[in-house]
Design an enzyme around this catalytic site. Structure first.
Site: not given
Ligand code: PMP
Length: 309
Positions: A157
């Site tokens: 991320k």
């Molecule tokens: N996909 C993307 C591209 C994201 O930015 C996020 C948000 N972090 C998610 C999926 C969902 O991830 P999470 O449940 O860990 O927030």
């Protein structure tokens, strides 16, 4: 945005307005930052942070891909998160830790730039709107593709990687849609601009495998856990756009979006908040708000010294 008082920066609290960086900060030019989005919820046991350790472990993995040494262990970072929530006197809030290459030499070689670490918290309501939780959102398949594991590894991320989501989000919004869904370079479903995607067909949940270039979402993982516990079959399989069009139900999930039904994709109705989405959404909100003890360990609280210890 709704601000709070203090931001944790490199181990100290600074006033919100003073939490600044130099304009020649490496991450500002080259995207060399990694971050997390986490939510804390007010519960009967105090403020609980949803899957804090899993988020911080993902942060550490993202940082290691970009060769950034955090300088703090996961438990030290967890303490910093709890402290930042406490100092600001907020209960339900969004938590944003960021690790980035700071001010130093310019140029792509970043190893001589400092690694700065910050944690900010602020109140943030339903990301796609309160109505969306009931009515669902209108999505568009983006003309932009999600990058693959050999371009910008989607398992990390990283700040710079979000330029791709910004293009998709702006395109969808300009065309009058609420959210963008991205396919990968092979044409399989990846994820939303900031959410993972689930498709319900004949009572079975389907979601893309992480190899299809979606972020390994922590909400995705939690939904799979909850759904299986509730007796649903969950499959991680390649999905194509017609799987969305022909679904009984589609929903998005993520820290910001929580569990948001999808009303339509490319103007094809997808069933909105059907019974499966409704049940998972209800249990999810019970879990995060500390009302469902079956999944009590998913909420993390500050470690407090017990009397006599
Ligand atoms: N996909 C993307 C591209 C994201 O930015 C996020 C948000 N972090 C998610 C999926 C969902 O991830 P999470 O449940 O860990 O927030």
């Amino acid at each position: 945005m709704q601000t709070t008082e203090k931001i944790w920066m490199n181990g100290n609290f600074v006033a919100w307005d003073e939490a600044r960086v130099h304009v020649l900060t490496h991450a500002l030019h080259y995207g060399t930052g990694v971050f997390e989005g986490i939510r804390a919820y007010s519960t009967p046991k105090g403020t609980g942070v949803f899957r804090l350790t899993a988020h911080l472990e993902r942060l550490r993995r993202s940082a290691s891909l970009y060769e950034m040494e955090l300088g703090y262990s996961v438990s030290e970072m967890a303490a910093a998160v709890h402290e930042t929530i406490g100092v600001n006197g907020v209960d339900s809030c969004y938590v944003r830790p960021i690790v980035f290459r700071g001010y130093g030499p310019m140029g792509l070689y970043a190893m001589n730039n400092p690694v700065d670490v910050a944690v900010a918290v602020w109140p943030w309501g339903a990301y796609l709107g309160e109505d969306a939780l009931e009515q669902g959102v209108r999505c568009k398949i983006s003309s932009y593709r999600r990058y693959g594991p050999n371009t910008l590894p989607p398992a990390a991320k990283a700040s710079g990687q979000y330029i791709n989501s910004v293009l998709a989000k702006h395109e969808a919004s300009r065309a009058g849609y609420d959210e963008a869904i991205l396919l990968n370079e092979q044409g399989y479903l990846a994820d939303g601009s900031g959410e993972n995607v689930f498709v319900v067909r004949n009572g079975v949940l389907h979601t893309p495998p992480t190899g299809d270039s979606c972020l390994p979402g922590i909400t995705r993982d939690s939904i799979m856990l909850i759904a299986r516990e509730l007796g649903y079959e969950v499959k991680e399989v390649n999905l194509v756009r017609t799987d969305l069009y022909f679904a009984d139900e589609v929903f998005l999930c993520g820290t910001a979006a929580e569990v948001t039904p999808v009303a339509s994709v490319d103007d094809q109705a997808t069933g909105g908040r059907g019974p499966v989405t409704e049940e998972l959404q209800r249990v999810f909100f019970d879990v995060v708000n500390g009302r469902d003890q079956r999944f009590g360990e998913l909420l993390e609280f500050p470690i407090t010294a017990t009397v006599g210890s």
